[in-house]
Design an enzyme around this catalytic site. Structure first.
Site, PDB file in Angstrom:
ATOM      1  N   ASP A  85       0.844  -1.192   0.000  1.00  0.00           N
ATOM      2  CA  ASP A  85       0.000   0.000   0.000  1.00  0.00           C
ATOM      3  C   ASP A  85       0.884   1.249   0.000  1.00  0.00           C
ATOM      4  O   ASP A  85       1.830   1.339  -0.776  1.00  0.00           O
ATOM      5  CB  ASP A  85      -0.967  -0.064   1.196  1.00  0.00           C
ATOM      6  CG  ASP A  85      -1.989   1.048   1.253  1.00  0.00           C
ATOM      7  OD1 ASP A  85      -2.910   1.041   0.416  1.00  0.00           O
ATOM      8  OD2 ASP A  85      -1.860   1.919   2.136  1.00  0.00           O
ATOM      9  N   HIS A 137      -6.922  -6.140  -1.950  1.00  0.00           N
ATOM     10  CA  HIS A 137      -5.900  -5.138  -1.653  1.00  0.00           C
ATOM     11  C   HIS A 137      -4.977  -5.517  -0.500  1.00  0.00           C
ATOM     12  O   HIS A 137      -3.828  -5.081  -0.461  1.00  0.00           O
ATOM     13  CB  HIS A 137      -6.583  -3.805  -1.330  1.00  0.00           C
ATOM     14  CG  HIS A 137      -5.617  -2.699  -1.040  1.00  0.00           C
ATOM     15  ND1 HIS A 137      -4.753  -2.206  -2.000  1.00  0.00           N
ATOM     16  CD2 HIS A 137      -5.350  -2.000   0.089  1.00  0.00           C
ATOM     17  CE1 HIS A 137      -4.011  -1.232  -1.465  1.00  0.00           C
ATOM     18  NE2 HIS A 137      -4.350  -1.104  -0.198  1.00  0.00           N
TER      19      HIS A 137
END
Length: 333
Positions: free
Chosen positions: A113, A312
């Site tokens: 991320d 994610h």
């Protein structure tokens, strides 16, 4: 620190040591295990060292010294008040200072991320200190003619979520109203089975709306996240608030200005990029052009690995697959 239980009931943090080191003018909390070549794990938002709970023991058992810090603004690490102290130059400085504190000349950086921006920039700016980079979810994003914030706002409008996060106090009020609910919504939204992953839904806040208009509260936790995991994250963000993490977004324009000297420079160290095929990050405008051409920007890229059915939260959703990719890459250095 209390032990944490995995979905199988096993203690996933047994043997992990915790201490605080001095780096770049701040006190940084680190979790570490093992001995051998140094591997530093850099988390994203809204996370902490704990997001690497499945990687730390696996890499340590394979013969590496694994260090997962709470990054600037997070967890038990210092949270400077001034927004401008969260620029990429500060964050890269924290990582280089961490290597100095550990008395190590080099490390492999593994990041997820927003942590990936720090890893890529550290490799770009200090290739003498970085043996390799593994990026989870987000590819290398080279400096463009405008900042990423300006570019995305141009493509998706003022409702783009990064723009929504810019104004101090607005996002905090929403996120901190019910920390546990906020984290549950965010973690579910980015999961492989989330609404976001079902189609090309862009993270754009409706006019006059709020961030959580995009993220309905789920009926149950995603399969990779236990109540114990959520307890850990909730306790940390209830104590610290979200401002430190949000300040990373609030310095996107500043970091773009400060990194002008590296315009057009390639990342030359060995690298690996891993993402899930259901990660909303890869649906953002331009990613369909960037990812297939990543080798031109990162000549040392060994491969781009796609994990099917993964969203994610790459290393938390698919720990065994990610660990296998990490060990293969590390063995090849």
């Amino acid at each position: 620190m209390s032990n944490e239980q995995s979905a199988t009931g096993q203690d996933v943090t047994s043997g992990i040591r915790h201490r605080v080191v001095q780096t770049n003018g701040i006190q940084m909390h680190i979790a570490e295990q093992g001995d051998g070549p140094l591997v530093v794990l850099l988390h994203g938002f809204p996370e902490s060292w704990y997001s690497w709970r499945h990687q730390i023991p696996a890499l340590a058992a394979a013969g590496y010294h694994v260090v997962a810090p709470d990054l600037r603004g997070y967890g038990q690490t210092d949270r400077p008040t001034a927004v401008e102290q969260y620029s990429q130059l500060h964050l890269v400085g924290d990582v280089i200072g961490l290597l100095d504190a550990l008395e190590e000349q080099q490390a492999v950086l593994v990041a997820h991320d927003f942590g990936t921006s720090v890893a890529w920039n550290a490799a770009l700016m200090r290739p003498d200190r970085v043996r390799g980079v593994v990026s989870l979810s987000v590819p290398y994003l080279p400096r463009g003619p405008v900042s990423a914030l300006t570019g995305m706002r141009g493509a998706l409008g003022d409702g783009f979520y990064m723009q929504y996060l810019q104004q101090p106090g607005i996002a905090e009020a929403e996120l901190e109203q019910n920390v546990r609910s906020s984290l549950t919504r965010i973690f579910h939204w980015g999961f492989g089975n989330s609404p976001q992953a079902a189609g090309p839904t862009m993270p754009v806040v409706p006019t006059g709306g709020k961030l959580f208009d995009l993220m309905p509260e789920p009926a149950a936790l995603p399969g990779w996240l236990t109540e114990t995991d959520l307890d850990h994250y909730t306790a940390e963000f209830s104590r610290t608030g979200f401002t430190g993490g949000l300040n990373w977004w609030r310095t996107i324009d500043l970091s773009w200005e400060l990194t002008a000297p590296w315009q057009g420079a390639p990342v030359t160290v060995p690298a690996l990029y891993v993402h899930g095929d259901r990660d909303g990050s890869i649906q953002l405008p331009g990613m369909d052009q960037l990812i297939p051409n990543l080798k031109y920007l990162v000549p040392g890229l060994t491969s781009t690995t796609v994990l099917p059915g993964v969203g994610h939260w790459t290393q938390q959703e698919a720990p065994e697959e990610v660990n296998a990719e990490l060990l293969k890459f590390l063995a090849g250095l």
